[in-house]
Design a protein around this motif. Sequence first.
Motif, PDB file in Angstrom:
ATOM      1  N   TRP A 154     -11.605  -6.234 -13.222  1.00 14.16           N
ATOM      2  CA  TRP A 154     -10.175  -5.992 -13.371  1.00 14.16           C
ATOM      3  C   TRP A 154      -9.774  -4.675 -12.711  1.00 14.16           C
ATOM      4  CZ3 TRP A 154      -6.596  -9.242 -15.513  1.00 14.16           C
ATOM      5  CH2 TRP A 154      -7.085 -10.347 -16.228  1.00 14.16           C
ATOM      6  N   SER A 155      -8.531  -4.624 -12.255  1.00 20.86           N
ATOM      7  CA  SER A 155      -7.942  -3.400 -11.732  1.00 20.86           C
ATOM      8  C   SER A 155      -6.457  -3.392 -12.068  1.00 20.86           C
ATOM      9  CB  SER A 155      -8.149  -3.294 -10.213  1.00 20.86           C
ATOM     10  OG  SER A 155      -7.535  -4.392  -9.554  1.00 20.86           O
ATOM     11  N   ASP A 156      -5.782  -2.279 -11.776  1.00 24.22           N
ATOM     12  CA  ASP A 156      -4.354  -2.143 -12.042  1.00 24.22           C
ATOM     13  C   ASP A 156      -3.559  -2.354 -10.767  1.00 24.22           C
ATOM     14  OD1 ASP A 156      -5.049  -1.455 -14.611  1.00 24.22           O
ATOM     15  OD2 ASP A 156      -4.960   0.698 -14.213  1.00 24.22           O
ATOM     16  N   ALA A 157      -2.324  -2.799 -10.920  1.00 24.20           N
ATOM     17  CA  ALA A 157      -1.352  -2.849  -9.824  1.00 24.20           C
ATOM     18  C   ALA A 157      -0.097  -2.131 -10.284  1.00 24.20           C
ATOM     19  CB  ALA A 157      -1.043  -4.291  -9.427  1.00 24.20           C
ATOM     20  N   ALA A 158       0.802  -1.888  -9.360  1.00 19.43           N
ATOM     21  CA  ALA A 158       2.057  -1.231  -9.710  1.00 19.43           C
ATOM     22  C   ALA A 158       2.783  -2.037 -10.776  1.00 19.43           C
ATOM     23  CB  ALA A 158       2.934  -1.091  -8.473  1.00 19.43           C
ATOM     24  N   PRO A 159       3.265  -1.392 -11.824  1.00 22.80           N
ATOM     25  CA  PRO A 159       3.951  -2.130 -12.896  1.00 22.80           C
ATOM     26  C   PRO A 159       5.295  -2.666 -12.439  1.00 22.80           C
ATOM     27  CG  PRO A 159       4.155   0.222 -13.253  1.00 22.80           C
ATOM     28  CD  PRO A 159       3.219   0.059 -12.095  1.00 22.80           C
ATOM     29  N   GLY A 175       2.377 -15.587   0.017  1.00 22.65           N
ATOM     30  CA  GLY A 175       1.548 -14.456  -0.348  1.00 22.65           C
ATOM     31  C   GLY A 175       2.259 -13.324  -1.051  1.00 22.65           C
ATOM     32  N   ARG A 176       3.505 -13.537  -1.437  1.00 23.63           N
ATOM     33  CA  ARG A 176       4.252 -12.517  -2.166  1.00 23.63           C
ATOM     34  C   ARG A 176       4.631 -13.043  -3.553  1.00 23.63           C
ATOM     35  NH1 ARG A 176       6.708  -8.400   1.207  1.00 23.63           N
ATOM     36  NH2 ARG A 176       6.036  -8.682   3.370  1.00 23.63           N
ATOM     37  N   ILE A 177       4.589 -12.159  -4.531  1.00 19.08           N
ATOM     38  CA  ILE A 177       4.870 -12.542  -5.913  1.00 19.08           C
ATOM     39  C   ILE A 177       6.342 -12.267  -6.218  1.00 19.08           C
ATOM     40  CG2 ILE A 177       4.304 -12.134  -8.329  1.00 19.08           C
ATOM     41  CD1 ILE A 177       1.564 -11.088  -7.338  1.00 19.08           C
ATOM     42  N   HIS A 178       7.041 -13.301  -6.681  1.00 17.16           N
ATOM     43  CA  HIS A 178       8.455 -13.181  -7.029  1.00 17.16           C
ATOM     44  C   HIS A 178       8.613 -13.276  -8.537  1.00 17.16           C
ATOM     45  CE1 HIS A 178       8.498 -14.342  -2.800  1.00 17.16           C
ATOM     46  NE2 HIS A 178       9.721 -13.874  -2.733  1.00 17.16           N
ATOM     47  N   VAL A 179       9.384 -12.358  -9.101  1.00 21.26           N
ATOM     48  CA  VAL A 179       9.765 -12.401 -10.514  1.00 21.26           C
ATOM     49  C   VAL A 179      11.280 -12.538 -10.562  1.00 21.26           C
ATOM     50  CG1 VAL A 179       9.831 -11.144 -12.685  1.00 21.26           C
ATOM     51  CG2 VAL A 179       7.780 -11.039 -11.251  1.00 21.26           C
ATOM     52  N   LEU A 180      11.747 -13.667 -11.078  1.00 16.99           N
ATOM     53  CA  LEU A 180      13.174 -13.984 -11.083  1.00 16.99           C
ATOM     54  C   LEU A 180      13.701 -13.971 -12.515  1.00 16.99           C
ATOM     55  CD1 LEU A 180      13.057 -16.907  -8.490  1.00 16.99           C
ATOM     56  CD2 LEU A 180      13.492 -14.479  -8.058  1.00 16.99           C
ATOM     57  N   TYR A 214       6.838  -8.642  -4.986  1.00 15.16           N
ATOM     58  CA  TYR A 214       5.693  -7.737  -4.859  1.00 15.16           C
ATOM     59  C   TYR A 214       4.846  -8.129  -3.668  1.00 15.16           C
ATOM     60  CZ  TYR A 214       1.350  -5.275  -6.047  1.00 15.16           C
ATOM     61  OH  TYR A 214       0.242  -4.476  -6.021  1.00 15.16           O
ATOM     62  N   SER A 215       4.525  -7.160  -2.839  1.00 17.52           N
ATOM     63  CA  SER A 215       3.626  -7.349  -1.711  1.00 17.52           C
ATOM     64  C   SER A 215       2.259  -6.792  -2.066  1.00 17.52           C
ATOM     65  CB  SER A 215       4.159  -6.645  -0.463  1.00 17.52           C
ATOM     66  OG  SER A 215       3.171  -6.609   0.545  1.00 17.52           O
ATOM     67  N   PRO A 216       1.231  -7.640  -2.247  1.00 16.15           N
ATOM     68  CA  PRO A 216      -0.100  -7.118  -2.558  1.00 16.15           C
ATOM     69  C   PRO A 216      -0.629  -6.183  -1.478  1.00 16.15           C
ATOM     70  CG  PRO A 216       0.024  -9.464  -3.045  1.00 16.15           C
ATOM     71  CD  PRO A 216       1.277  -9.113  -2.299  1.00 16.15           C
ATOM     72  N   GLY A 248       1.332  -3.023  -1.998  1.00 11.79           N
ATOM     73  CA  GLY A 248       1.084  -2.508  -3.343  1.00 11.79           C
ATOM     74  C   GLY A 248       2.323  -1.999  -4.048  1.00 11.79           C
ATOM     75  N   ARG A 249       3.485  -2.555  -3.719  1.00 14.47           N
ATOM     76  CA  ARG A 249       4.702  -2.081  -4.386  1.00 14.47           C
ATOM     77  C   ARG A 249       5.700  -3.225  -4.571  1.00 14.47           C
ATOM     78  NH1 ARG A 249       5.122   0.471   0.784  1.00 14.47           N
ATOM     79  NH2 ARG A 249       6.742  -0.465   2.092  1.00 14.47           N
ATOM     80  N   TRP A 250       6.604  -3.008  -5.531  1.00 17.01           N
ATOM     81  CA  TRP A 250       7.667  -3.946  -5.843  1.00 17.01           C
ATOM     82  C   TRP A 250       8.938  -3.565  -5.093  1.00 17.01           C
ATOM     83  CZ3 TRP A 250       6.877  -8.266  -8.769  1.00 17.01           C
ATOM     84  CH2 TRP A 250       5.719  -8.299  -9.572  1.00 17.01           C
ATOM     85  N   ARG A 251       9.685  -4.565  -4.680  1.00 19.98           N
ATOM     86  CA  ARG A 251      10.992  -4.352  -4.067  1.00 19.98           C
ATOM     87  C   ARG A 251      12.031  -5.146  -4.855  1.00 19.98           C
ATOM     88  NH1 ARG A 251      13.687  -7.344  -0.230  1.00 19.98           N
ATOM     89  NH2 ARG A 251      11.811  -8.550   0.268  1.00 19.98           N
ATOM     90  N   ARG A 252      13.134  -4.498  -5.165  1.00 19.03           N
ATOM     91  CA  ARG A 252      14.181  -5.176  -5.936  1.00 19.03           C
ATOM     92  C   ARG A 252      14.897  -6.219  -5.090  1.00 19.03           C
ATOM     93  NH1 ARG A 252      17.164  -4.632 -10.622  1.00 19.03           N
ATOM     94  NH2 ARG A 252      15.995  -2.770 -11.271  1.00 19.03           N
ATOM     95  N   LEU A 253      15.165  -7.375  -5.693  1.00 20.16           N
ATOM     96  CA  LEU A 253      15.954  -8.437  -5.084  1.00 20.16           C
ATOM     97  C   LEU A 253      17.327  -8.486  -5.739  1.00 20.16           C
ATOM     98  CD1 LEU A 253      13.242 -11.263  -5.091  1.00 20.16           C
ATOM     99  CD2 LEU A 253      13.980  -9.925  -3.113  1.00 20.16           C
TER     100      LEU A 253
END
Length: 355
Positions: free
Chosen positions: A99-104, A119-124, A142-144, A147-152
């Motif tokens: 296990w490891s951490d990613a940006a919250p 390949g990008r994680i979307h939280v809607l 989120y782009s793995p 390593g950071r989240w971008r607001r949509l």
Amino acid sequence: MQRRTVLLLGAALAVSPAVEAHAHPDHPAAPGGTTPVEQGTYRKRWRQLAPIASGPRQEHGVAAVGDKVYVIGGIVPQGSGGITTTGRVDVYDTRHDTWSDAAPLPVAMNHPNVAVVHGRIHVLGGLSGGSAWQALPDSFVYSPRAGRWRRLPSVPAAIVRGSAAIGVHGTRIFLAGGMRVLVPGAGGLQDTVDTVSAYDVVTGRWESLPRLPQARDHAGGAVVGGTFYVLGGRDRGQVNVRDTVHALDLRGRRWSERAPMPTARGGIAAAAVGTRIYTFGGEGRHDGSNPNTVFDETEAYDTERDRWRRLAPMPVPRHGTAAVAVRGTIHIPGGGVLGGGAPVDVNDSYRPAPW
């Protein structure tokens, strides 16, 4: 198949004053932080994996990018008892069992609507709050690699909800059902919806689709071929669990009903491998006799034959978890082992056999 259920009877309510919400109303949270876990027997294609390194998690989302599984948001226990919503993101390496951490997540939420496209994680959106969990419109990608989240842009107010059934087809993410409000306590509101919508990750546009034949939340979701399936779930409360399977033809945009699940349940985890959809665990007794039942059922739906099959049960029965497939193996991290908010750090996998 032998059924092994976990029952929570006559327990006292244990909630921290700061966070009064639970995963499900009328269900007690586990006192003192960590919920004891009765160790099951791992057999018949089940495998025990390294537990979630940061600790127990429930009502989270999962996503797979490459060989890694991301555990996103959810609820975690508090040291003084009770639970709280988190934005934490943990990453499980399926090759190395580490296990490891990613940006919250920039905004903490439980019951997030999570999907991966290109390949990008979307939280809607999702749910969050104190005395009542309200739907949040906040959306992120989120782009793995970065390593950071971008607001949509936010989810439109008319269709905001958490706990939706999710499917992906091409560049579009499909959301069916979900809930706008979850209020704890006897008779607390659980605002289940029948809304169906799609988000195009390229254009950034939302589209409304024909509504579900019946409102649902805490249901399983998957797209196989050109069909979006919504499996099981519940309607305005965990005693109102359903066994129905609704299928939306994405080209004709019409709903049909398919063979029902062998076991009615809500709070299930679901993942597709090939043309089959696998469903795991859940809670809620169909006849309403005991809403605190947690199921160990593993049942698979063959979309080509419209037929269900019972498979080896979960070694550790859970609800409020999520599932995702990596190289044909389905990973199921976290979840609750008692009715309501009872997060655990259990992490296991199921490897489907050829039929």
